[in-house]
Design an enzyme around this catalytic site. Structure first.
Site, PDB file in Angstrom:
ATOM      1  N   LYS A   1       0.840  -1.211   0.000  1.00  0.00           N
ATOM      2  CA  LYS A   1       0.000   0.000   0.000  1.00  0.00           C
ATOM      3  C   LYS A   1       0.870   1.254   0.000  1.00  0.00           C
ATOM      4  O   LYS A   1       0.546   2.252  -0.667  1.00  0.00           O
ATOM      5  CB  LYS A   1      -0.924  -0.025   1.215  1.00  0.00           C
ATOM      6  CG  LYS A   1      -1.991  -1.116   1.139  1.00  0.00           C
ATOM      7  CD  LYS A   1      -2.623  -1.398   2.483  1.00  0.00           C
ATOM      8  CE  LYS A   1      -3.542  -2.616   2.407  1.00  0.00           C
ATOM      9  NZ  LYS A   1      -4.038  -3.042   3.715  1.00  0.00           N
TER      10      LYS A   1
ATOM     11  N   GLN B   1      -5.601  -2.283   9.701  1.00  0.00           N
ATOM     12  CA  GLN B   1      -5.134  -3.554   9.150  1.00  0.00           C
ATOM     13  C   GLN B   1      -5.632  -4.726   9.995  1.00  0.00           C
ATOM     14  O   GLN B   1      -5.546  -4.715  11.224  1.00  0.00           O
ATOM     15  CB  GLN B   1      -3.604  -3.554   9.101  1.00  0.00           C
ATOM     16  CG  GLN B   1      -3.009  -4.721   8.350  1.00  0.00           C
ATOM     17  CD  GLN B   1      -3.297  -4.673   6.862  1.00  0.00           C
ATOM     18  OE1 GLN B   1      -3.190  -3.631   6.229  1.00  0.00           O
ATOM     19  NE2 GLN B   1      -3.668  -5.810   6.298  1.00  0.00           N
TER      20      GLN B   1
ATOM     21  N   ASP C   1     -11.592   0.459   2.849  1.00  0.00           N
ATOM     22  CA  ASP C   1     -11.672  -1.008   2.830  1.00  0.00           C
ATOM     23  C   ASP C   1     -13.071  -1.493   2.472  1.00  0.00           C
ATOM     24  O   ASP C   1     -13.271  -2.667   2.172  1.00  0.00           O
ATOM     25  CB  ASP C   1     -11.288  -1.581   4.206  1.00  0.00           C
ATOM     26  CG  ASP C   1      -9.888  -2.171   4.215  1.00  0.00           C
ATOM     27  OD1 ASP C   1      -9.345  -2.422   3.128  1.00  0.00           O
ATOM     28  OD2 ASP C   1      -9.340  -2.373   5.309  1.00  0.00           O
TER      29      ASP C   1
END
Length: 281
Positions: A47, A91, A114
């Site tokens: 990322k 995460q 997300d």
């Protein structure tokens, strides 16, 4: 057998976004990690590289594994109201004392790149174009579209029911007129379903689980898993060598859906920017 090349598509998407981002103010992605997990560290690095390539400011918050859920929620609340933050993600996995859904649903929907909060999941089901959709799930649909693989009217079997993949891609494909079955750990006689699939999507988290005898002749196979086998070689949820000569299309691991996930995360950050402008965030 034809490989569905995620790297090629990612490159095209990111190069296009890099040009678009030159015309916008600086966007910022914030990634929060609690503790340290080897797989998560690799994902975060991918990322960071993506953000650097397209010109997005990348901010990484690495928090102690002992942080309380309340403290993490307070950090998210501050980032939600920070106008400089375009996209925010926590995460996964999280330590056991922190509830994943509680954290995901605390992120402002217009910053939820997300695509996992309940509001975005609901918007997806309702076919609302303002939904931020799981980059992995959207990546699966995009790779099918890129290679002109028909979705409407096809029988699709998804192995795995996570929000990130199974439930999200179920909605995307159903909205595109596919007939979809979702299988999971409690499904009896799994290969009775997988052998009938025109398109088989495997996101179960078990290395080389799907073998050649489990797939239909000339099927399309999308492998979402990523592991290291006993020889230290990267592999997926599908036993590539036993499947490759039987199917029409298959995603490689690595080089397939993982690449599409990174590309669609970038697209979500840009979309979050415009959603924020529209809603006055």
């Amino acid at each position: 057998m034809k490989l569905l090349d995620g790297r090629k598509i990612k490159k095209e998407i990111l190069e296009g976004l890099r040009e678009e981002l030159k015309t916008l103010e600086k966007l910022t992605l914030v990634v929060i990690q609690v503790g340290s997990f080897d797989a998560s560290n690799l994902y975060i690095e991918s990322k960071r590289k993506m953000a650097e390539f397209v010109g997005i400011h990348f901010k990484y918050l690495h928090l102690s594994i002992s942080i309380s859920e309340r403290e993490l929620l307070e950090i998210i609340d501050r980032l939600n109201v920070d106008d400089k933050v375009t996209g925010l993600m926590v995460q996964i996995p999280l330590p056991s004392h922190i509830h994943e859904k509680t954290i995901q649903n605390r992120i402002l929907p217009t910053k939820d790149v997300d695509g996992l909060c309940a509001i975005n999941m609901g918007l997806l089901v309702c076919e609302d174009s303002s939904a931020l959709v799981s980059p992995t799930a959207q990546g699966i649909v995009d790779i099918l579209d890129y290679y002109h693989i028909d979705i409407a009217g096809r029988y699709v079997v998804i192995v795995g029911r996570s929000n990130l993949v199974g439930k999200s891609v179920f909605s995307l494909l159903l909205n595109r007129d596919a007939t979809v079955t979702v299988c999971h750990s409690r499904t009896q006689n799994l290969n009775e379903y997988t052998k009938k699939a025109d398109i088989l999507i495997v996101a179960v988290g078990k290395a080389k689980m799907i073998k050649g005898e489990d797939v239909k002749e000339n099927a399309v196979v999308i492998d979402v898993g990523i592991h290291k086998d006993c020889f230290g070689k990267i592999c997926g949820d599908v036993d590539f060598d036993s499947v490759k000569d039987k199917v029409a299309y298959i995603t490689p691991v690595p080089g397939g859906i993982g690449q599409m996930t990174v590309a669609n995360l970038a697209k979500n950050i840009v979309k979050a920017y415009f959603l924020g402008k529209k809603t006055g965030r």
